[in-house]
Design an enzyme around this catalytic site. Structure first.
Site, PDB file in Angstrom:
ATOM      1  N   GLU A  83     -36.821  14.236   3.803  1.00 53.67           N
ATOM      2  CA  GLU A  83     -35.682  14.388   2.899  1.00 53.67           C
ATOM      3  C   GLU A  83     -34.520  13.540   3.400  1.00 53.67           C
ATOM      4  O   GLU A  83     -33.410  13.638   2.881  1.00 53.67           O
ATOM      5  CB  GLU A  83     -35.290  15.852   2.757  1.00 53.67           C
ATOM      6  CG  GLU A  83     -34.900  16.522   4.050  1.00 53.67           C
ATOM      7  CD  GLU A  83     -34.396  17.929   3.825  1.00 53.67           C
ATOM      8  OE1 GLU A  83     -33.338  18.058   3.198  1.00 53.67           O
ATOM      9  OE2 GLU A  83     -35.042  18.874   4.294  1.00 53.67           O
ATOM     10  N   CYS A 115     -37.090  20.755   3.050  1.00 54.38           N
ATOM     11  CA  CYS A 115     -37.928  20.975   4.241  1.00 54.38           C
ATOM     12  C   CYS A 115     -39.360  21.344   3.897  1.00 54.38           C
ATOM     13  O   CYS A 115     -40.210  21.420   4.783  1.00 54.38           O
ATOM     14  CB  CYS A 115     -37.334  22.063   5.117  1.00 54.38           C
ATOM     15  SG  CYS A 115     -35.672  21.687   5.645  1.00 54.38           S
ATOM     16  N   THR A 156     -26.332  22.971  13.447  1.00 57.69           N
ATOM     17  CA  THR A 156     -27.751  23.115  13.087  1.00 57.69           C
ATOM     18  C   THR A 156     -28.375  21.767  12.707  1.00 57.69           C
ATOM     19  O   THR A 156     -29.276  21.709  11.885  1.00 57.69           O
ATOM     20  CB  THR A 156     -27.951  24.139  11.945  1.00 57.69           C
ATOM     21  OG1 THR A 156     -27.250  23.695  10.774  1.00 57.69           O
ATOM     22  CG2 THR A 156     -27.429  25.510  12.332  1.00 57.69           C
ATOM     23  N   SER A 205     -27.788  29.975   1.546  1.00 57.06           N
ATOM     24  CA  SER A 205     -29.073  29.389   1.960  1.00 57.06           C
ATOM     25  C   SER A 205     -29.918  30.417   2.723  1.00 57.06           C
ATOM     26  O   SER A 205     -31.146  30.443   2.588  1.00 57.06           O
ATOM     27  CB  SER A 205     -28.854  28.115   2.789  1.00 57.06           C
ATOM     28  OG  SER A 205     -28.381  28.404   4.081  1.00 57.06           O
ATOM     29  N   HIS A 237     -40.404  28.042   9.054  1.00 58.54           N
ATOM     30  CA  HIS A 237     -39.431  26.942   9.060  1.00 58.54           C
ATOM     31  C   HIS A 237     -38.212  27.434   9.841  1.00 58.54           C
ATOM     32  O   HIS A 237     -37.706  28.530   9.589  1.00 58.54           O
ATOM     33  CB  HIS A 237     -39.050  26.566   7.633  1.00 58.54           C
ATOM     34  CG  HIS A 237     -37.830  25.698   7.573  1.00 58.54           C
ATOM     35  ND1 HIS A 237     -37.753  24.503   8.261  1.00 58.54           N
ATOM     36  CD2 HIS A 237     -36.640  25.847   6.945  1.00 58.54           C
ATOM     37  CE1 HIS A 237     -36.573  23.957   8.050  1.00 58.54           C
ATOM     38  NE2 HIS A 237     -35.875  24.754   7.256  1.00 58.54           N
ATOM     39  N   LYS A 246     -34.658  36.407  11.588  1.00 55.79           N
ATOM     40  CA  LYS A 246     -34.198  37.056  10.341  1.00 55.79           C
ATOM     41  C   LYS A 246     -35.356  37.135   9.340  1.00 55.79           C
ATOM     42  O   LYS A 246     -35.559  38.153   8.685  1.00 55.79           O
ATOM     43  CB  LYS A 246     -33.057  36.235   9.706  1.00 55.79           C
ATOM     44  CG  LYS A 246     -31.709  36.303  10.415  1.00 55.79           C
ATOM     45  CD  LYS A 246     -30.723  35.416   9.644  1.00 55.79           C
ATOM     46  CE  LYS A 246     -29.420  35.180  10.371  1.00 55.79           C
ATOM     47  NZ  LYS A 246     -28.523  36.320  10.383  1.00 55.79           N
ATOM     48  N   ASN A 280     -32.685  21.344  13.882  1.00 55.75           N
ATOM     49  CA  ASN A 280     -33.390  21.312  12.601  1.00 55.75           C
ATOM     50  C   ASN A 280     -34.024  19.941  12.392  1.00 55.75           C
ATOM     51  O   ASN A 280     -33.329  18.924  12.343  1.00 55.75           O
ATOM     52  CB  ASN A 280     -32.440  21.640  11.441  1.00 55.75           C
ATOM     53  CG  ASN A 280     -33.206  21.990  10.163  1.00 55.75           C
ATOM     54  OD1 ASN A 280     -34.430  21.861  10.114  1.00 55.75           O
ATOM     55  ND2 ASN A 280     -32.489  22.433   9.151  1.00 55.75           N
ATOM     56  N   SER A 312     -35.055  24.119   0.813  1.00 53.56           N
ATOM     57  CA  SER A 312     -33.930  24.506  -0.036  1.00 53.56           C
ATOM     58  C   SER A 312     -34.066  23.950  -1.434  1.00 53.56           C
ATOM     59  O   SER A 312     -34.668  22.903  -1.658  1.00 53.56           O
ATOM     60  CB  SER A 312     -32.621  24.012   0.589  1.00 53.56           C
ATOM     61  OG  SER A 312     -32.267  24.845   1.655  1.00 53.56           O
TER      62      SER A 312
END
Ligand code: HMG
Length: 403
Positions: A83, A115, A156, A205, A237, A246, A280, A312
């Protein structure tokens, strides 16, 4: 011709950048408590490309060891997922094809969906190998993650490339059916053509990612996928490693499972080591998680692992792979650790200068300073064309040949 033999990842290799910025340097610059970076988002440092590195040099560096080990005779397709594309028309993989001297009887394409692109590439590759099991597909996921300086996203960033050789009777991981799929039109993160740095709504996000976890798992289950407790580990990811915590907590919660610290650590604890220090790497991130898991875990031969690929915008996929018995003989653990250890620390001022660098779009001759000690470099942008160089094995770090 359809194939009854398993198809999957036969070899995997990653490369990252010349430089690294420790999060302590960023925290010193912006007055953030280091705990926010080390604990709050789970990041220690981020890879920073040299002025003469880009997605092509990283992708070629990741793929070169695979071509050296297996040759290129069976590679008829190269799929380059990114990307952080360098051209609106020409696939970055065509430069890699040239740098690696791959056969002209090949197709090369670029795939994009944030991603998620590398997982689309992997599935595309599996489809091609189903049609002709004698062929192998070189999948390259390569990205440079760039946010605005002094923005919340800055911590990030990162950059890396993963190359995977996909084929029948793979040595590392057999990819299974079914997949759980999920798409939702959200503006959580995007990069219009006229921008170098991504735009992002950070909290949106995270919410979108968690919704995608639930959505893919629902579809995966409805299609007869494995039960949650069958998996030895989960590769997520990882835009920052806390995101995997999370996401896994959310998945376990939504399935009514225990979300104690030990349970979460059992599922993802061995997948975060590379992403925590690379940052990232967008399309490559979930496969860096796989590399970390395979390089660190006790023997996983015969065990299923879950993959959650999120891009995303948004598209996500949950799928399973079974680790092939004997896989440890085919790993590149020492090379992967070296790719991380060889990076040279850059101070905040040096990082900022690299971040602000760009090639003027006037069609002139714009050489890049020779900074990288890696095997490939972007030598210049000349007459709107990117000129790459190769350093043949045995030559010193300053000796390159132009392709
Ligand atoms: P922020 O606003 O700087 O940070 O943005 P925060 O205030 O949300 O704090 C982050 C965490 O640190 C919080 O923990 C704080 O409590 C904690 P949480 O509540 O989330 O568990 N914290 C501390 N912990 C310990 N000691 C301290 C301390 N202070 C605070 N002293 C954000 C953070 C990630 C949103 C920002 O960096 C960002 O916008 N990043 C880019 C977007 C992103 O990565 N999103 C992830 C999901 S989307 C995705 O994965 C796709 C993507 O890869 C792109 C693609 O698909 O192409 C991005």
């Amino acid at each position: 011709m359809a194939s009854d033999s398993p198809i999957g990842i036969h070899d995997l290799s990653f490369a990252t950048t010349e430089f690294v910025l420790p999060h302590t340097a960023l925290a010193d610059h912006n007055g953030t408590q280091i705990g926010k970076y080390h604990v709050g988002i789970g990041q220690q440092s981020m890879s920073v490309p040299a002025a003469d590195e880009d997605i092509v040099t990283l992708g070629a560096a990741a793929a070169a060891p695979i071509v050296a080990r297996h040759g290129s005779d069976q590679i008829r397709t190269v799929v380059f997922a990114t990307e952080s594309s360098i051209d609106q028309a020409k696939a970055a993989g065509v430069y890699v094809h040239s740098l690696l001297g791959l056969p002209s009887a090949a197709r090369v394409v670029e795939l994009k969906q944030a991603c998620y692109g590398a997982t689309a590439a992997l599935q595309f590759a599996i489809g091609l190998v189903h049609r002709d099991p004698t062929q192998r597909v070189l999948v390259i996921a390569s990205d440079v993650s760039k946010y605005e300086l002094d923005s919340p996203g800055e911590a990030t960033q990162g950059a890396a490339a993963v190359a995977m050789l996909v084929g029948a009777d793979p040595a590392l991981v057999r990819i299974e059916d079914p997949s759980g799929l999920f798409t939702a039109d959200v503006m959580d993160f995007w990069r219009p053509n006229y921008r170098e740095a991504a735009l992002v709504d950070g909290q949106e996000s995270i919410t979108a990612y968690l919704q995608a976890v639930e959505g893919t798992w629902k579809d995966y289950t409805e299609r007869g996928g494995r039960k949650l407790d069958e998996f030895a580990a989960f590769c997520y990811h990882q835009p920052f490693t806390k995101m995997a915590y999370k996401a896994h907590t959310h998945l376990l919660n939504s399935c009514g499972h225990d979300t104690g610290k030990d349970e979460i650590a059992r599922g993802i604890g061995q997948t975060t080591a590379y992403n925590a220090v690379v940052g990232n790497s967008y399309t490559a991130s979930v496969y860096l998680a796989l590399a970390a898991l395979l390089d660190q875990a006790d023997d996983l031969g015969g065990r299923p692992i879950g993959f959650l690929s999120y891009g995303s915008g948004s598209v996500a996929e949950f799928f399973a792979g079974t680790v092939v018995p004997g896989y440890r003989e085919h790993l590149r653990t020492a090379e992967h650790r070296e790719a991380i250890a060889r990076r040279r620390p850059v101070d905040y001022a040096g990082y900022r200068e690299l971040h602000e660098r760009f090639f003027p779009g006037d069609g002139g001759d714009h050489p890049a300073p020779a900074q990288t000690t890696g095997p490939f470099r972007l030598a210049a942008v000349r007459g709107h064309k990117r000129i790459y160089e190769t350093r043949p094995p045995g030559l010193s770090h300053s000796q390159f040949t132009t392709t």
